[in-house]
Design a protein around this motif. Structure first.
Motif, PDB file in Angstrom:
ATOM      1  N   ALA A   1       0.607  -1.016   0.213  1.00 51.75           N
ATOM      2  CA  ALA A   1       0.092  -0.623   0.631  1.00 51.75           C
ATOM      3  C   ALA A   1       0.921   1.165   0.158  1.00 51.75           C
ATOM      4  O   ALA A   1       1.941   1.164   0.246  1.00 51.75           O
ATOM      5  N   ASP A   2       0.442   2.584  -0.237  1.00 55.55           N
ATOM      6  CA  ASP A   2       1.029   3.937  -0.606  1.00 55.55           C
ATOM      7  C   ASP A   2       1.995   3.640   1.032  1.00 55.55           C
ATOM      8  O   ASP A   2       0.865   3.333   1.397  1.00 55.55           O
ATOM      9  N   GLY A   3       3.006   4.436   1.179  1.00 56.54           N
ATOM     10  CA  GLY A   3       3.647   4.436   2.578  1.00 56.54           C
ATOM     11  C   GLY A   3       3.737   3.328   2.849  1.00 56.54           C
ATOM     12  O   GLY A   3       4.323   3.229   4.100  1.00 56.54           O
ATOM     13  N   ASP A   4       3.405   2.188   2.608  1.00 56.91           N
ATOM     14  CA  ASP A   4       4.374   1.215   2.937  1.00 56.91           C
ATOM     15  C   ASP A   4       6.007   1.391   3.363  1.00 56.91           C
ATOM     16  O   ASP A   4       6.591   2.298   2.617  1.00 56.91           O
ATOM     17  N   GLU A   5       6.463   0.792   4.343  1.00 59.16           N
ATOM     18  CA  GLU A   5       8.115   0.640   4.288  1.00 59.16           C
ATOM     19  C   GLU A   5       8.703  -0.591   4.383  1.00 59.16           C
ATOM     20  O   GLU A   5       8.491  -2.235   4.683  1.00 59.16           O
ATOM     21  N   LEU A   6      10.301  -0.758   3.891  1.00 61.22           N
ATOM     22  CA  LEU A   6      10.313  -2.522   3.660  1.00 61.22           C
ATOM     23  C   LEU A   6      11.935  -1.657   4.858  1.00 61.22           C
ATOM     24  O   LEU A   6      12.328  -0.716   3.749  1.00 61.22           O
ATOM     25  N   ALA A   7      12.489  -2.705   4.637  1.00 60.96           N
ATOM     26  CA  ALA A   7      13.517  -2.811   4.958  1.00 60.96           C
ATOM     27  C   ALA A   7      14.375  -3.634   4.519  1.00 60.96           C
ATOM     28  O   ALA A   7      14.048  -4.913   4.658  1.00 60.96           O
ATOM     29  N   ILE A   8      15.952  -3.779   4.011  1.00 58.08           N
ATOM     30  CA  ILE A   8      16.761  -4.878   3.099  1.00 58.08           C
ATOM     31  C   ILE A   8      17.775  -5.677   4.248  1.00 58.08           C
ATOM     32  O   ILE A   8      18.517  -4.779   4.536  1.00 58.08           O
ATOM     33  N   LEU A   9      17.959  -6.399   5.414  1.00 61.68           N
ATOM     34  CA  LEU A   9      18.744  -6.383   5.545  1.00 61.68           C
ATOM     35  C   LEU A   9      19.622  -7.950   5.755  1.00 61.68           C
ATOM     36  O   LEU A   9      19.223  -9.236   5.758  1.00 61.68           O
ATOM     37  N   PRO A  10      20.506  -7.670   5.185  1.00 58.73           N
ATOM     38  CA  PRO A  10      22.696  -8.967   4.908  1.00 58.73           C
ATOM     39  C   PRO A  10      21.984 -10.215   6.767  1.00 58.73           C
ATOM     40  O   PRO A  10      22.660  -8.901   7.981  1.00 58.73           O
TER      41      PRO A  10
END
Length: 90
Positions: free
Chosen positions: A76-85
């Protein structure tokens, strides 16, 4: 199309010019990460294996919950993702 903020840890920032977060477009988590790699192609080899699968040691977090790209989780508009190795050592 949803506008999503992707946050990246310090270890990945040199591959994207040192920025902490990037705004991407995509209707699913996978599409958003693919847009991130289109914007910053140097991330592709760090995040995906030669078969196009997310590397085993890379975590993707959507609004605080761990997910896999294969889930096709809608955004949805405004969602957040984090990419974590993952970090390991002995």
């Amino acid at each position: 199309m949803a506008s999503t903020t992707v946050r990246l840890p310090g270890v990945l920032r040199p591959a994207i010019g040192g920025v902490r977060e990037v705004v991407v477009e995509g209707t699913t988590v996978r599409a958003a990460v693919e847009d991130l790699c289109r914007q910053h192609p140097t991330l592709t080899v760090r995040l995906f294996d030669e078969d196009g699968h997310l590397r085993r040691h890379v975590l993707c977090v959507h609004n605080g919950a761990t997910t896999r790209l294969d889930d096709d989780l809608p955004l949805a508009d405004g969602d957040e993702l984090a990419i974590l190795p993952a970090v390991s050592g002995g």
